[in-house]
Design a protein around this motif. Structure first.
Motif, PDB file in Angstrom:
ATOM      1  N   GLN A 178       8.075   2.595   1.131  1.00 12.60           N
ATOM      2  CA  GLN A 178       7.171   3.248   0.201  1.00 12.60           C
ATOM      3  C   GLN A 178       7.362   4.762   0.196  1.00 12.60           C
ATOM      4  OE1 GLN A 178       6.392   1.037  -1.852  1.00 12.60           O
ATOM      5  NE2 GLN A 178       4.143   1.101  -1.830  1.00 12.60           N
ATOM      6  N   LEU A 179       7.753   5.309   1.326  1.00 10.56           N
ATOM      7  CA  LEU A 179       8.032   6.742   1.401  1.00 10.56           C
ATOM      8  C   LEU A 179       9.188   7.105   0.485  1.00 10.56           C
ATOM      9  CD1 LEU A 179       7.058   9.276   2.965  1.00 10.56           C
ATOM     10  CD2 LEU A 179       8.847   8.795   4.634  1.00 10.56           C
ATOM     11  N   MET A 180      10.233   6.291   0.502  1.00  9.20           N
ATOM     12  CA  MET A 180      11.396   6.539  -0.354  1.00  9.20           C
ATOM     13  C   MET A 180      11.066   6.346  -1.834  1.00  9.20           C
ATOM     14  SD  MET A 180      14.618   4.998   1.818  1.00  9.20           S
ATOM     15  CE  MET A 180      13.917   3.368   2.026  1.00  9.20           C
ATOM     16  N   ARG A 181      10.064   5.516  -2.127  1.00  7.49           N
ATOM     17  CA  ARG A 181       9.665   5.279  -3.518  1.00  7.49           C
ATOM     18  C   ARG A 181       8.679   6.336  -4.012  1.00  7.49           C
ATOM     19  NH1 ARG A 181       6.768   0.416  -4.398  1.00  7.49           N
ATOM     20  NH2 ARG A 181       7.315   0.628  -6.588  1.00  7.49           N
ATOM     21  N   GLY A 182       8.246   7.237  -3.117  1.00  5.42           N
ATOM     22  CA  GLY A 182       7.310   8.279  -3.511  1.00  5.42           C
ATOM     23  C   GLY A 182       5.855   7.871  -3.436  1.00  5.42           C
ATOM     24  N   GLN A 183       5.580   6.660  -2.892  1.00  7.39           N
ATOM     25  CA  GLN A 183       4.204   6.192  -2.717  1.00  7.39           C
ATOM     26  C   GLN A 183       3.752   6.603  -1.319  1.00  7.39           C
ATOM     27  OE1 GLN A 183       2.601   4.649  -5.300  1.00  7.39           O
ATOM     28  NE2 GLN A 183       4.489   5.070  -6.440  1.00  7.39           N
ATOM     29  N   VAL A 184       3.280   7.831  -1.194  1.00  5.31           N
ATOM     30  CA  VAL A 184       3.125   8.419   0.133  1.00  5.31           C
ATOM     31  C   VAL A 184       1.716   8.297   0.694  1.00  5.31           C
ATOM     32  CG1 VAL A 184       3.423  10.490   1.525  1.00  5.31           C
ATOM     33  CG2 VAL A 184       4.997  10.014  -0.357  1.00  5.31           C
ATOM     34  N   ILE A 185       0.727   8.924   0.058  1.00  3.96           N
ATOM     35  CA  ILE A 185      -0.594   9.000   0.679  1.00  3.96           C
ATOM     36  C   ILE A 185      -1.619   8.173  -0.068  1.00  3.96           C
ATOM     37  CG2 ILE A 185      -0.158  11.265   1.674  1.00  3.96           C
ATOM     38  CD1 ILE A 185      -1.849  12.481  -0.522  1.00  3.96           C
ATOM     39  N   GLY A 197       0.833  -1.191   0.000  1.00  2.00           N
ATOM     40  CA  GLY A 197       0.000   0.000   0.000  1.00  2.00           C
ATOM     41  C   GLY A 197       0.871   1.245   0.000  1.00  2.00           C
ATOM     42  N   THR A 198       0.294   2.367   0.357  1.00  2.00           N
ATOM     43  CA  THR A 198       1.062   3.608   0.429  1.00  2.00           C
ATOM     44  C   THR A 198       1.801   3.690   1.768  1.00  2.00           C
ATOM     45  OG1 THR A 198      -0.755   4.845   1.433  1.00  2.00           O
ATOM     46  CG2 THR A 198      -0.681   4.777  -0.971  1.00  2.00           C
ATOM     47  N   ALA A 199       2.692   4.642   1.879  1.00  2.00           N
ATOM     48  CA  ALA A 199       3.454   4.828   3.111  1.00  2.00           C
ATOM     49  C   ALA A 199       2.519   5.090   4.292  1.00  2.00           C
ATOM     50  CB  ALA A 199       4.443   5.983   2.950  1.00  2.00           C
ATOM     51  N   VAL A 200       1.527   5.954   4.076  1.00  2.00           N
ATOM     52  CA  VAL A 200       0.592   6.282   5.151  1.00  2.00           C
ATOM     53  C   VAL A 200      -0.169   5.041   5.607  1.00  2.00           C
ATOM     54  CG1 VAL A 200      -1.528   7.540   5.706  1.00  2.00           C
ATOM     55  CG2 VAL A 200       0.341   8.711   4.550  1.00  2.00           C
ATOM     56  N   GLU A 201      -0.591   4.197   4.664  1.00  2.00           N
ATOM     57  CA  GLU A 201      -1.318   2.974   5.025  1.00  2.00           C
ATOM     58  C   GLU A 201      -0.459   2.050   5.881  1.00  2.00           C
ATOM     59  OE1 GLU A 201      -4.221   2.742   1.071  1.00  2.00           O
ATOM     60  OE2 GLU A 201      -2.297   1.683   1.102  1.00  2.00           O
ATOM     61  N   HIS A 202       0.812   1.933   5.522  1.00  3.98           N
ATOM     62  CA  HIS A 202       1.701   1.054   6.294  1.00  3.98           C
ATOM     63  C   HIS A 202       1.998   1.651   7.672  1.00  3.98           C
ATOM     64  CE1 HIS A 202       2.111  -1.842   3.167  1.00  3.98           C
ATOM     65  NE2 HIS A 202       2.671  -0.993   2.320  1.00  3.98           N
ATOM     66  N   PHE A 203       2.139   2.958   7.734  1.00  3.16           N
ATOM     67  CA  PHE A 203       2.352   3.589   9.043  1.00  3.16           C
ATOM     68  C   PHE A 203       1.111   3.407   9.926  1.00  3.16           C
ATOM     69  CE2 PHE A 203       5.526   6.580   6.891  1.00  3.16           C
ATOM     70  CZ  PHE A 203       6.608   5.815   7.308  1.00  3.16           C
ATOM     71  N   TRP A 204      -0.065   3.480   9.295  1.00  2.45           N
ATOM     72  CA  TRP A 204      -1.298   3.249  10.054  1.00  2.45           C
ATOM     73  C   TRP A 204      -1.352   1.799  10.555  1.00  2.45           C
ATOM     74  CZ3 TRP A 204      -4.932   5.580  12.589  1.00  2.45           C
ATOM     75  CH2 TRP A 204      -6.094   4.888  12.907  1.00  2.45           C
TER      76      TRP A 204
END
Length: 201
Positions: free
Chosen positions: A156-163, A124-131
């Protein structure tokens, strides 16, 4: 006269009381938590002096009036809030999903997860994984799983898949707000009191 406790909601396993007259009184709420901390039916107890509320989590059926009577004349319930469910116990239990239903939903979600991993999008996105990391730590109480999801979030944050989608972000925001209101910045927690007691022993 004892402070008035308003039952804001009472569901199977949890109840929230609001004592508006004691709002902001950290000492009073800490005293209330200490008096209720040893009750055998209470699993978790969180007081939020900032909002004047107390959240009680329990597994066994519990009578709030009887519970608060154990504090002497410290507090009494003389009003019921609009969120209180006043149906008989069998009807209240019917409002909660059964374990079998939840297991079925969990199995279905696991199947969809496997499908997405093989044929769709495994991450998923970075936010989803952080959640998911937050949920693993806060709800599942599984630090290794939380660390794994946090690592995926950073990847995912480093890959630009953020929100994620607007709907997902709205749900995360509402859930975090609900948790914050339930616990607050200044809370007197049962867990903390138990740790303190263990250190003294």
């Amino acid at each position: 006269m004892a402070p008035i406790a308003v039952v804001e909601h009472q569901l199977p396993g949890r109840a929230r009381l609001r004592i508006s007259s004691k709002k902001g009184d950290v000492t009073w709420f800490a005293s209330l938590v200490r008096q209720l901390a040893g009750h055998p039916k209470i699993d978790e107890l969180h007081a939020n002096p900032r909002t004047g509320s107390i959240l009680i989590r329990h597994q066994k059926p519990i009578d709030l009036r009887e519970l608060l009577a154990t504090t002497g004349s410290l507090i009494e319930i003389v009003a019921e809030g609009p969120g209180l469910i006043s149906a008989p116990a069998p009807q209240i239990e019917a409002l909660a999903a059964t374990p079998a239903t939840l297991d079925g939903v969990a199995t279905g979600l696991l199947g969809l997860s496997a499908f997405q991993a093989v044929y769709g999008q495994p991450l998923g996105t970075a936010v989803e994984h952080f959640w998911s990391a937050y949920g693993s730590a806060r709800v599942l109480r599984n630090p290794p799983l939380a660390a794994g999801f946090a690592a995926l979030g950073l990847y995912q944050l480093m890959r630009g898949q953020v929100i994620g989608s607007a709907a997902s972000l709205l749900y995360y925001a509402l859930t975090v707000h609900h948790v914050a209101e339930g616990r607050g910045w200044e809370e007197a927690s049962l867990k903390g009191d138990r740790s303190h007691g263990a250190n003294q022993g």
